[in-house]
Design an enzyme around this catalytic site. Sequence first.
Site, short mmCIF file in Angstrom:
data_model
loop_
_atom_site.label_atom_id
_atom_site.label_comp_id
_atom_site.label_asym_id
_atom_site.label_seq_id
_atom_site.Cartn_x
_atom_site.Cartn_y
_atom_site.Cartn_z
N ASN A 130 0.83 -1.20 0.00
CA ASN A 130 0.00 0.00 0.00
C ASN A 130 0.87 1.25 0.00
OD1 ASN A 130 -0.43 1.94 2.51
ND2 ASN A 130 0.21 -0.06 3.32
N PHE A 140 -1.60 8.22 4.46
CA PHE A 140 -2.42 8.80 5.55
C PHE A 140 -3.69 9.46 5.01
CE2 PHE A 140 1.25 9.58 8.83
CZ PHE A 140 1.28 8.22 9.12
N SER A 169 5.58 5.02 8.78
CA SER A 169 4.96 4.78 7.48
C SER A 169 5.92 5.20 6.38
CB SER A 169 3.66 5.58 7.35
OG SER A 169 3.19 5.53 6.02
N ASN A 196 5.02 5.93 3.39
CA ASN A 196 4.24 6.54 2.33
C ASN A 196 4.04 8.05 2.45
OD1 ASN A 196 3.83 3.98 1.11
ND2 ASN A 196 2.30 3.54 2.68
N THR A 197 4.62 8.65 3.48
CA THR A 197 4.64 10.11 3.60
C THR A 197 6.10 10.53 3.56
OG1 THR A 197 2.60 10.18 4.91
CG2 THR A 197 4.08 12.07 5.07
N LYS A 226 5.48 3.26 17.11
CA LYS A 226 5.52 2.26 16.04
C LYS A 226 6.71 2.52 15.15
CE LYS A 226 2.53 -0.24 12.86
NZ LYS A 226 1.13 -0.41 12.39
N ASN A 258 6.10 -1.68 11.46
CA ASN A 258 5.28 -1.22 10.34
C ASN A 258 5.65 -2.02 9.09
OD1 ASN A 258 3.60 0.49 8.71
ND2 ASN A 258 4.03 2.19 10.10
#
Length: 354
Positions: free
Chosen positions: A110, A114, A174, A176-177, A212, A241
């Site tokens: 993915n 966010f 994460s 993805n940011t 996390k 994560n």
Amino acid sequence: MNLVEKIALGVLHRIDPEHSHSLALMAMKAGVVPMPGIVTSDRLRTSFCGMALSNPVGLAAGYDKNATVVDALTQAGFGFVEVGAVTPHPQPGNPKPRLFRLTEDQAVINRFGFNNEGMEAAAARLTRRSRRRPVPVGLNLGANKDSEDRAADYVRVFETCGPYVDFATVNVSSPNTEKLRDLQGADALRGLLSGVLAAREGQDKYTPIFLKIAPDLTDAELAKVAGVAQEVDVDAIIATNTTLSRDGLKSRYRAEAGGLSGPPLFEKSTRVLARLSELTDGTMPLIGVGGIASAEDAYQKIRAGASIVQLYSALAYKGLSLVEEIALGLDELLERDGFAHVADAVGTGRKDWL
């Protein structure tokens, strides 16, 4: 997995994965998905950071980003549920497509970024549900992509939603940011966690704060993260994560950008978990996440050093009935090996992963 669930998953897997997940949430909200309720036993009941859990199997963040199906999820057999990630302002996330099923690998990639409706919407839903939860519910805190002060974003979300949850997770892992993982550096992490912990002092109740982390940290980076977590006295660490690694994948989607989750993550995340347990001498409460798809997987995480575990990606392939299956299977494994309580098994196999 029952026949109805098998058929439903077969239908959903013919649809775009993000759309199919939305349909699954709609079905849960409508109350048409069978739920087992509380799953527990004397061996499974445990306490974690002051929270009484019916069993040690929880839901990881990302499944219910906007806290829309909390009622249903707390009846799905989980011992605890984590919703979010939530940011101060609503944001659409990254362009679609951004969710990929790697069926041959039973994995998921993915790159959501966010996407969520913001902290005010989440707080309104959590407020309505805060007094009738059969299991603890926590919130994953995030930062807006265009924020000029991401550390302040985590504090704002916690100040707004903290009164209505049983725990909160600082998510700096994460992939993805852009540059979010930079917050795992010692100085940035110290400042960020200190800010959230200071905000907790201004609230009427004590809310455990978890951190996390990513599975892709070097040993030196992991040692620094563990040191900071102990220094500021964070309540627990979630390991881990999703990963940026693509080792051994078969699917045609293996080159897609984003975080990889599912069985290919299991070994990497479990080694990080065991290393954290060693670095903190078993004194830091740990939550094991990454690649759990069976009771044996959950048991290995616990024996590697986790007191409790979380899952998510496996639900896309095996359905919500997997939750009860893992909890009851874990109970059988504990009985087989002579453990009277799940807490007795924590860390007993750590050396196997080091």
